[in-house]
Design a protein around this motif. Structure first.
Motif, PDB file in Angstrom:
ATOM      1  N   ASP A   1      14.115   5.725  -7.508  1.00  0.00           N
ATOM      2  CA  ASP A   1      14.254   4.347  -7.022  1.00  0.00           C
ATOM      3  C   ASP A   1      14.834   4.284  -5.614  1.00  0.00           C
ATOM      4  OD1 ASP A   1      13.201   3.360  -9.326  1.00  0.00           O
ATOM      5  OD2 ASP A   1      15.118   2.846 -10.254  1.00  0.00           O
ATOM      6  N   LEU A   2      15.754   5.195  -5.282  1.00  0.00           N
ATOM      7  CA  LEU A   2      16.373   5.160  -3.959  1.00  0.00           C
ATOM      8  C   LEU A   2      15.345   5.427  -2.867  1.00  0.00           C
ATOM      9  CD1 LEU A   2      19.764   7.025  -4.607  1.00  0.00           C
ATOM     10  CD2 LEU A   2      19.391   4.571  -4.285  1.00  0.00           C
ATOM     11  N   LEU A   3      14.475   6.421  -3.072  1.00  0.00           N
ATOM     12  CA  LEU A   3      13.461   6.736  -2.072  1.00  0.00           C
ATOM     13  C   LEU A   3      12.425   5.620  -1.996  1.00  0.00           C
ATOM     14  CD1 LEU A   3      12.275   8.701  -0.020  1.00  0.00           C
ATOM     15  CD2 LEU A   3      10.999   9.783  -1.893  1.00  0.00           C
ATOM     16  N   MET A   4      12.035   5.097  -3.148  1.00  0.00           N
ATOM     17  CA  MET A   4      11.042   4.026  -3.169  1.00  0.00           C
ATOM     18  C   MET A   4      11.563   2.797  -2.414  1.00  0.00           C
ATOM     19  SD  MET A   4       7.969   3.552  -4.534  1.00  0.00           S
ATOM     20  CE  MET A   4       6.869   2.415  -5.394  1.00  0.00           C
ATOM     21  N   THR A   5      12.808   2.434  -2.663  1.00  0.00           N
ATOM     22  CA  THR A   5      13.396   1.273  -1.993  1.00  0.00           C
ATOM     23  C   THR A   5      13.478   1.494  -0.490  1.00  0.00           C
ATOM     24  OG1 THR A   5      14.700   0.684  -3.945  1.00  0.00           O
ATOM     25  CG2 THR A   5      15.438  -0.194  -1.834  1.00  0.00           C
ATOM     26  N   ALA A   6      13.944   2.667  -0.082  1.00  0.00           N
ATOM     27  CA  ALA A   6      14.092   2.964   1.344  1.00  0.00           C
ATOM     28  C   ALA A   6      12.754   2.918   2.065  1.00  0.00           C
ATOM     29  CB  ALA A   6      14.737   4.343   1.521  1.00  0.00           C
ATOM     30  N   CYS A   7      11.725   3.511   1.455  1.00  0.00           N
ATOM     31  CA  CYS A   7      10.423   3.586   2.120  1.00  0.00           C
ATOM     32  C   CYS A   7       9.724   2.233   2.160  1.00  0.00           C
ATOM     33  CB  CYS A   7       9.537   4.617   1.417  1.00  0.00           C
ATOM     34  SG  CYS A   7      10.182   6.290   1.557  1.00  0.00           S
TER      35      CYS A   7
ATOM     36  N   TYR B   1       0.830  -1.213   0.000  1.00  0.00           N
ATOM     37  CA  TYR B   1       0.000   0.000   0.000  1.00  0.00           C
ATOM     38  C   TYR B   1       0.859   1.256   0.000  1.00  0.00           C
ATOM     39  CZ  TYR B   1      -4.115  -2.887   1.008  1.00  0.00           C
ATOM     40  OH  TYR B   1      -5.133  -3.811   0.930  1.00  0.00           O
ATOM     41  N   THR B   2       1.947   1.239   0.770  1.00  0.00           N
ATOM     42  CA  THR B   2       2.861   2.388   0.783  1.00  0.00           C
ATOM     43  C   THR B   2       3.419   2.644  -0.608  1.00  0.00           C
ATOM     44  OG1 THR B   2       3.519   2.039   3.094  1.00  0.00           O
ATOM     45  CG2 THR B   2       5.041   3.284   1.702  1.00  0.00           C
ATOM     46  N   GLY B   3       3.898   1.582  -1.241  1.00  0.00           N
ATOM     47  CA  GLY B   3       4.472   1.721  -2.575  1.00  0.00           C
ATOM     48  C   GLY B   3       3.470   2.237  -3.588  1.00  0.00           C
ATOM     49  N   CYS B   4       2.231   1.763  -3.508  1.00  0.00           N
ATOM     50  CA  CYS B   4       1.201   2.229  -4.442  1.00  0.00           C
ATOM     51  C   CYS B   4       0.910   3.713  -4.240  1.00  0.00           C
ATOM     52  CB  CYS B   4      -0.077   1.410  -4.270  1.00  0.00           C
ATOM     53  SG  CYS B   4       0.028  -0.270  -4.925  1.00  0.00           S
ATOM     54  N   ILE B   5       0.872   4.141  -2.984  1.00  0.00           N
ATOM     55  CA  ILE B   5       0.637   5.565  -2.702  1.00  0.00           C
ATOM     56  C   ILE B   5       1.814   6.403  -3.204  1.00  0.00           C
ATOM     57  CG2 ILE B   5       0.383   7.293  -0.889  1.00  0.00           C
ATOM     58  CD1 ILE B   5      -1.023   5.096   0.803  1.00  0.00           C
ATOM     59  N   LEU B   6       3.026   5.972  -2.879  1.00  0.00           N
ATOM     60  CA  LEU B   6       4.203   6.733  -3.298  1.00  0.00           C
ATOM     61  C   LEU B   6       4.362   6.742  -4.809  1.00  0.00           C
ATOM     62  CD1 LEU B   6       6.878   5.699  -0.632  1.00  0.00           C
ATOM     63  CD2 LEU B   6       5.520   7.791  -0.735  1.00  0.00           C
ATOM     64  N   HIS B   7       3.932   5.678  -5.459  1.00  0.00           N
ATOM     65  CA  HIS B   7       4.049   5.578  -6.916  1.00  0.00           C
ATOM     66  C   HIS B   7       3.344   6.752  -7.595  1.00  0.00           C
ATOM     67  CE1 HIS B   7       4.883   3.162 -10.540  1.00  0.00           C
ATOM     68  NE2 HIS B   7       3.763   3.695 -11.014  1.00  0.00           N
TER      69      HIS B   7
END
Length: 344
Positions: free
Chosen positions: A199-205, A187-193
């Motif tokens: 990629d660095l922020l997506m991976t970290a979060c 869910y976090t990834g879908c919201i951040l998307h």
């Protein structure tokens, strides 16, 4: 001459007598290969294991058998580092890995790289299953590949024994908690998307989202099963410490600052009534706010020991009515994602 003369040639590909196959009729592409060190002592598997000898496959254990320590030792002493299962039983093998992942990660006889890879593969499989069950096919096609990449890139954080030890404790102590972590990540990834992060922020979060509850491994299990409104003052003090404990444990992984923020702030609120620090809206990074919202929604729809799961619509209504808890813009984005899935 057979490598294991005491083991019988298979009359069946599993315990189903309707699946009788002669060994010479079994093609190599009808099997899935996996490392011998994935056989974990004192566990039971719902799949059969075969050994390959030239162009033939010899049954080693039948479906439903329990593994003793000798099963793996005998194979490894003979130099057998790969074994095979019927391809149609791979789902059972995937479930076996998920169920026993904590033990595998704690097995120091397996190299760190192999254990990290097992974590990555299993977590990717869990994330895909979560996608398929909770999100629309269009979302799966568009976003899942990025999740695979995120998990693969996260593997580098578990390239030392201490990191794997903490991860093992987290998974072993709370298998459901780890599943919640994966759901929160999705869910976090879908919201951040929707913000098109790098990629660095997506991976970290996403890594921070998976591990957001790792601090709970240091709390008594019975405490985690209690409803918040039944906690004593001492128990509540202990409970609200878990984000800070999680940050302390993150030093052994180690997480980058953005991931640590996700662990620390996942119970903070826009109105400053959250914990552990009571941070206000402007003090909380937007990506940590996404983890907080995803955590809340996944918890509500997953259910707990003291509360049954809510329907997605009920969960969203609960969050909407909790004024001051979450960023309204992030909440709108979550609704849009779920509306695409036709479950909001």
């Amino acid at each position: 001459m057979e490598m294991f003369p005491n083991h019988r040639h298979p009359e069946t590909i599993d315990n189903d007598s309707s699946m009788r196959l002669d060994v010479n009729d079994i093609r190599p592409d009808s099997f899935h290969q996996f490392p011998t060190n994935h056989i974990i002592a004192n566990t039971r598997a719902d799949f059969a294991i075969y050994l390959r000898q030239d162009d033939q496959f010899v049954l080693y254990t039948r479906k439903g058998e329990s593994f003793s320590p000798e099963h793996r030792k005998k194979l490894e002493s003979q130099g057998v580092d790969q074994v095979y299962i019927p391809l149609h039983q791979k789902r059972a093998y995937d479930e076996y890995l998920r169920r026993n992942l904590g033990q595998l990660l704690d097995d120091e006889s397996i190299t760190v790289a192999e254990r990290a890879k097992a974590w990555s593969t299993t977590t990717q499989d869990m994330a895909r299953g979560f996608f398929e069950q909770n999100l629309p096919k269009t979302t799966l096609r568009i976003r899942y590949k990025r999740f695979e990449d995120v998990v693969s890139q996260s593997t580098r954080f578990f390239q030392e024994p201490r990191a794997l030890k903490e991860l093992s404790k987290f998974i072993t102590k709370s298998g459901k908690g780890y599943g919640h972590g994966v759901g929160t990540m999705v869910y976090t990834g879908c919201i951040l998307h929707t913000f098109e992060p790098d990629d660095l922020l997506m991976t970290a979060c996403c890594l921070g989202a998976i591990l957001h509850d790792i601090g709970k491994t240091r709390l008594p299990s019975n405490l985690l099963d209690k409803a918040p409104n039944t906690l004593t003052d001492a128990e509540r003090t202990m409970f609200i410490s878990h984000p800070a404990i999680g940050v302390q444990l993150s030093a052994s992984i180690p997480l980058v600052p953005e991931a640590i923020h996700c662990v620390l702030f996942h119970h903070e609120r826009e109105d400053g009534r959250g914990f552990p620090s009571g941070a206000m809206a402007d003090d909380i990074p937007f990506y940590a706010k996404a983890v907080s919202l995803a955590n809340h929604y996944d918890n509500l729809t997953r259910g707990t020991a003291y509360r049954p799961p809510l329907h997605p619509f009920e969960a969203l209504k609960h969050i909407r009515d909790d004024q001051g808890a979450h960023d309204p813009q992030l909440f709108k984005r979550l609704i849009q994602i779920l509306a695409e899935a036709k479950i909001a």
